[in-house]
Write an enzyme that holds these catalytic residues in place. Structure first.
Site, PDB file in Angstrom:
ATOM      1  N   ASP A 221       0.865  -1.179   0.000  1.00 39.10           N
ATOM      2  CA  ASP A 221       0.000   0.000   0.000  1.00 39.10           C
ATOM      3  C   ASP A 221       0.899   1.225   0.000  1.00 39.10           C
ATOM      4  OD1 ASP A 221      -2.129   1.670   0.143  1.00 39.10           O
ATOM      5  OD2 ASP A 221      -2.788   1.064   2.130  1.00 39.10           O
TER       6      ASP A 221
ATOM      7  N   ASP B 121      -8.412  -7.013   0.451  1.00 34.82           N
ATOM      8  CA  ASP B 121      -7.608  -7.117   1.667  1.00 34.82           C
ATOM      9  C   ASP B 121      -8.415  -6.529   2.807  1.00 34.82           C
ATOM     10  OD1 ASP B 121      -6.151  -4.419   2.902  1.00 34.82           O
ATOM     11  OD2 ASP B 121      -6.902  -4.147   0.865  1.00 34.82           O
TER      12      ASP B 121
ATOM     13  N   CYS C   1     -12.971 -28.246   9.415  1.00 34.64           N
ATOM     14  CA  CYS C   1     -11.946 -27.277   9.024  1.00 34.64           C
ATOM     15  C   CYS C   1     -10.574 -27.921   9.154  1.00 34.64           C
ATOM     16  CB  CYS C   1     -12.034 -26.030   9.901  1.00 34.64           C
ATOM     17  SG  CYS C   1     -10.724 -24.815   9.592  1.00 34.64           S
TER      18      CYS C   1
ATOM     19  N   CYS D 191      -7.630 -26.200   9.231  1.00 36.71           N
ATOM     20  CA  CYS D 191      -6.609 -25.230   9.635  1.00 36.71           C
ATOM     21  C   CYS D 191      -5.787 -25.797  10.789  1.00 36.71           C
ATOM     22  CB  CYS D 191      -7.261 -23.910  10.044  1.00 36.71           C
ATOM     23  SG  CYS D 191      -7.935 -23.896  11.720  1.00 36.71           S
TER      24      CYS D 191
ATOM     25  N   CYS E 137      -7.893 -26.091  14.119  1.00 39.85           N
ATOM     26  CA  CYS E 137      -8.980 -27.066  14.154  1.00 39.85           C
ATOM     27  C   CYS E 137      -8.496 -28.510  14.039  1.00 39.85           C
ATOM     28  CB  CYS E 137      -9.989 -26.767  13.045  1.00 39.85           C
ATOM     29  SG  CYS E 137     -10.928 -25.241  13.320  1.00 39.85           S
TER      30      CYS E 137
ATOM     31  N   HIS F 112      -6.760 -19.611  12.107  1.00 38.01           N
ATOM     32  CA  HIS F 112      -8.065 -20.125  11.677  1.00 38.01           C
ATOM     33  C   HIS F 112      -8.780 -19.117  10.781  1.00 38.01           C
ATOM     34  CE1 HIS F 112     -12.076 -21.899  11.704  1.00 38.01           C
ATOM     35  NE2 HIS F 112     -12.507 -20.663  11.922  1.00 38.01           N
TER      36      HIS F 112
END
Length: 382
Positions: A89, A271, A309, A311, A314, A340
């Site tokens: 940015d 984003d 999930c 991730c 999890c 997560h």
């Protein structure tokens, strides 16, 4: 090179080839403002949670550790040990967020550093030089982000200046990409559309910057105080006036529902700090709404954050354990929650791409929104 693979209405399934790899869109860029994802998330973690693009901030890295230091260390990719695309940015958003610490002039913006109070000047040329030192994959043009409640005259003046600044950014980027000591001589430049909530100003500005042939175009100055309905209206009205053969990026947005609505309106880059910020406070996204692990109902809950999930949180840990970590102020709890949430966002983008590939985005959007409205806390939509 940007290639559209398929469309469904205005929604686009595309890819952008860059010097640091191909970005499959729609894509959510994981925000690492100061070259790190808040929540103790490492580069190895990003590789394991389907991150395609990392986003860092020009102003913050210029203040600390300094862009010249990063250049001496080989650029941001080497500094972070990250070999996939990075978008920086431009520092333009700080013109909005640090309003009490800056003065805007035609030549650029005079800041007082939020860290130590020292004077900083940043204009189009300075922003391009800093981003060139950082050697990001995609550099953003320097702009002013006017408030969504600013009066029409102020917005018109600001937007006209932002268009002039884009011309200066493009000229300086071309010069920098021709220098022998530039680390990334194939750095891309995205222009930014502004105009607050005024349709006609947005459209006129979109037409003007489209003629400048940037590598991509962003919608800035949204999700800064206007309603969701106003934001969707501006996206719907403005996107048709941006080049269809270039990426379209909605800056700083947003919730899962915001992203689904914007994809439908032709946006393919996103984003937002929500997944990391909310994660650090125990607020977790699931396919059945958002949950707050600080709620006492999870004290004895042995289930993962979300069944099915994959991730890192999890796969191994229970809601009860992660809640204990958060309550004990153990950094691991914050880290697992952030992992997560980012995995949830990145997986949702993967699902969006798959739905577009098979021509089923409209059905997927309805299904996803129905699930997101089933909040596990108080019935509030995400």
């Amino acid at each position: 090179m940007y290639s559209i693979l398929t469309t469904e209405g205005r929604a686009k399934r595309a890819q952008l080839e860059t010097v640091h790899g191909t970005i499959q869109t729609p894509v959510f860029m994981n925000v690492g403002t100061a070259a790190a994802i808040k929540g103790a998330v490492s580069t190895e973690d990003l590789e394991g949670i389907k991150t395609q693009v990392e986003l860092s901030n020009t102003y913050h890295l210029h203040v600390r550790p300094g862009d010249e230091i990063i250049k001496k260390l080989g650029g941001l990719h080497k500094f972070m040990s990250w070999n996939k695309p990075i978008l920086t940015d431009s520092g333009g958003f700080q013109v909005f967020s640090l309003a009490s610490l800056r003065r805007i002039k035609e030549e650029g913006v005079y800041f007082h550093s939020h860290v130590d109070g020292r004077k900083i000047f940043m204009g189009p040329e300075e922003s391009m030089r800093i981003q060139s030192n950082l050697a990001s994959t995609i550099a953003m043009a320097f702009d002013e982000c006017p408030s969504s409640v600013a009066d029409r005259h102020y917005v018109e003046t600001s937007v006209t200046r932002t268009a002039r600044w884009l011309e200066r950014c493009k000229a300086e980027m071309n010069r920098l990409n021709g220098l022998e000591d530039t680390i990334n001589r194939k750095q891309l430049l995205f222009g930014i559309n502004q105009g607050a909530v005024y349709d006609d100003i947005r459209i006129d500005h979109a037409r003007r910057i489209s003629e400048m042939e940037c590598d991509g175009y962003a919608l800035g100055g949204l999700a800064v105080g206007e309603s969701h309905e106003e934001m969707y209206h501006i996206i719907e009205e403005t996107v048709p006036y941006l080049p269809k053969d270039k990426p379209t990026y909605l800056m700083g947005v947003g919730t899962p529902a915001n992203i689904l609505e914007a994809v439908e309106r032709g946006v393919d880059f996103f984003d937002c700090v929500y997944p990391t910020r909310n994660g650090r406070h125990g607020h977790l996204y699931t396919n059945h709404g958002r949950i707050n692990l600080f709620n006492a109902r999870y004290e004895l809950d042995e289930r993962p954050i979300e069944e099915g999930c994959n991730c890192p949180a999890c796969r191994r840990y229970s809601r009860a354990y992660i809640r204990h970590l958060l309550k004990s102020k153990e950094m691991l709890g914050m880290r697992l929650c952030v992992l997560h949430n980012l995995y949830f966002y990145n997986t949702m983008m993967e699902e969006i791409r798959d739905a577009l590939d098979r021509g089923g985005f409209a059905a997927y959007k309805r299904y996803k929104l129905d699930g997101l409205r089933q909040s596990g806390e108080n019935g509030t939509e995400i």
